[in-house]
Design a protein around this motif. Structure first.
Motif, PDB file in Angstrom:
ATOM      1  N   ASP A  89       0.845  -1.198   0.000  1.00  0.00           N
ATOM      2  CA  ASP A  89       0.000   0.000   0.000  1.00  0.00           C
ATOM      3  C   ASP A  89       0.877   1.244   0.000  1.00  0.00           C
ATOM      4  O   ASP A  89       1.894   1.306   0.700  1.00  0.00           O
ATOM      5  CB  ASP A  89      -0.901   0.037   1.251  1.00  0.00           C
ATOM      6  CG  ASP A  89      -2.079  -0.926   1.161  1.00  0.00           C
ATOM      7  OD1 ASP A  89      -2.470  -1.279   0.036  1.00  0.00           O
ATOM      8  OD2 ASP A  89      -2.596  -1.319   2.225  1.00  0.00           O
ATOM      9  N   SER A 117      -5.121   5.502   0.459  1.00  0.00           N
ATOM     10  CA  SER A 117      -4.070   5.118  -0.485  1.00  0.00           C
ATOM     11  C   SER A 117      -3.932   6.245  -1.504  1.00  0.00           C
ATOM     12  O   SER A 117      -4.848   7.063  -1.680  1.00  0.00           O
ATOM     13  CB  SER A 117      -4.421   3.805  -1.185  1.00  0.00           C
ATOM     14  OG  SER A 117      -5.420   4.048  -2.145  1.00  0.00           O
ATOM     15  N   GLU A 121      -8.298   5.201  -2.277  1.00  0.00           N
ATOM     16  CA  GLU A 121      -9.061   4.250  -1.447  1.00  0.00           C
ATOM     17  C   GLU A 121      -8.942   4.651   0.025  1.00  0.00           C
ATOM     18  O   GLU A 121      -7.829   4.822   0.537  1.00  0.00           O
ATOM     19  CB  GLU A 121      -8.515   2.824  -1.655  1.00  0.00           C
ATOM     20  CG  GLU A 121      -9.296   1.781  -0.864  1.00  0.00           C
ATOM     21  CD  GLU A 121      -8.666   0.392  -0.938  1.00  0.00           C
ATOM     22  OE1 GLU A 121      -7.581   0.253  -1.530  1.00  0.00           O
ATOM     23  OE2 GLU A 121      -9.276  -0.544  -0.390  1.00  0.00           O
ATOM     24  N   HIS A 122     -10.096   4.783   0.694  1.00  0.00           N
ATOM     25  CA  HIS A 122     -10.070   5.122   2.126  1.00  0.00           C
ATOM     26  C   HIS A 122      -9.704   3.888   2.931  1.00  0.00           C
ATOM     27  O   HIS A 122     -10.302   2.829   2.773  1.00  0.00           O
ATOM     28  CB  HIS A 122     -11.442   5.649   2.555  1.00  0.00           C
ATOM     29  CG  HIS A 122     -11.444   6.210   3.940  1.00  0.00           C
ATOM     30  ND1 HIS A 122     -11.967   5.526   5.012  1.00  0.00           N
ATOM     31  CD2 HIS A 122     -10.953   7.375   4.437  1.00  0.00           C
ATOM     32  CE1 HIS A 122     -11.810   6.269   6.107  1.00  0.00           C
ATOM     33  NE2 HIS A 122     -11.203   7.386   5.780  1.00  0.00           N
TER      34      HIS A 122
END
Lengths: 137, 133
Positions: A89, A117, A121-122
């Motif tokens: 990540d 990210s 993306e949460h």
């Protein structure tokens, strides 16, 4: 001097992208004494503090905010997890001061750090209350 | 995994030494000297070097993970730092004990209340997790 109430609601600059490696997860997992025999692909629950801490530095070291670092105590910490952080990540953390209350010589700073990210993306949210002595009056 | 309300998990005991704090400082990036220097800790009114609150909370998360197995099921987790864990400069260190029980079940989410003690005293308050069943 209590902190300026204008601090409430302020969002600080996001941290630079941080690439999570298997080695870093293994280092953190070993440091909390947990087992790495199953590999280190998935980070422990409190691992987001590594980037949340960097985001906090933006607030704590901003000369215009005027926080005296040696007078800061970590009051509480909570994590909401969208999904665990995994090796590979690439993540950033963005801190917002949600609330500021000054009384009896203390500033209670409620912070919210969104961890995402670089692709948007949460991943989770870290909530911390920082107690700053030397405020009030 | 299904639990009943009031289900008690097996308490976990973890030994904390000065070496653990040094290792955690490096891994987390929190180099506050109250976690490694008696001189600085005492100068700010502490009895001596204390564990990072986040280290103690990480030990609680370690117990939680041992109970729920899959960390991806954890929705939220946290606590309040109320008493410092003083870590002596010896080989024995000090023990942190983490116990937990299911306090409520609601629509597939279990709330687990954790109790974290050192030397018989609670060191964290409001330590709680929500977990998908």
């Amino acid at each position: 001097m209590p902190l300026d109430q204008a601090l409430a609601g302020r969002t600080f600059a996001s941290t630079p992208p941080y690439t999570v490696s298997v080695e870093k997860i293994a280092e953190f997992t070993t440091a909390i004494g947990a087992d790495t025999s199953q590999g280190a692909e998935v980070a422990p629950l409190t691992f987001p503090i590594v980037v949340a801490f960097r985001a906090m530095a933006a607030l704590l070291t901003d000369p215009e905010v005027g926080i005296e670092l040696h007078n800061v105590v970590h009051g509480d910490q909570r994590f909401a997890q969208t999904r665990p952080i995994r090796a590979g990540d690439e993540i950033t953390a963005t801190l917002t001061v949600d609330s500021l209350r000054s009384a009896a010589g203390m500033d209670m700073i409620g912070t919210r750090t969104e961890i995402a990210s670089v692709t948007g993306e949460h991943l989770g949210t870290a909530h911390a209350t920082l107690v700053h002595r030397g405020g009030g009056k | 995994m299904t639990w009943e309300t009031h289900h008690e998990f097996a308490a976990q005991t973890y030994v904390v030494t000065r070496a653990d704090l040094v290792r955690y400082a490096g891994a987390s990036g929190d180099f506050n000297p109250i976690h490694w220097s008696d001189r600085v800790a005492i100068s700010v009114g502490l009895p001596g070097v204390v564990a990072h609150g986040m280290y103690t909370l990480a030990l609680a998360s370690r117990a939680l993970t041992s109970w729920v197995q899959d960390p991806a099921r954890v929705v939220s987790f946290g606590g309040r730092f109320t008493k410092p864990v003083v870590v002596p400069d010896d080989d024995e260190g000090t023990e942190v004990v983490v116990s937990g029980r299911v306090t409520s079940l609601d629509d597939g989410i279990a709330t687990i209340g954790l109790t974290v003690t050192n030397r018989g005293q609670k060191v964290l308050a409001k330590t709680e997790a929500t977990v998908r069943c």
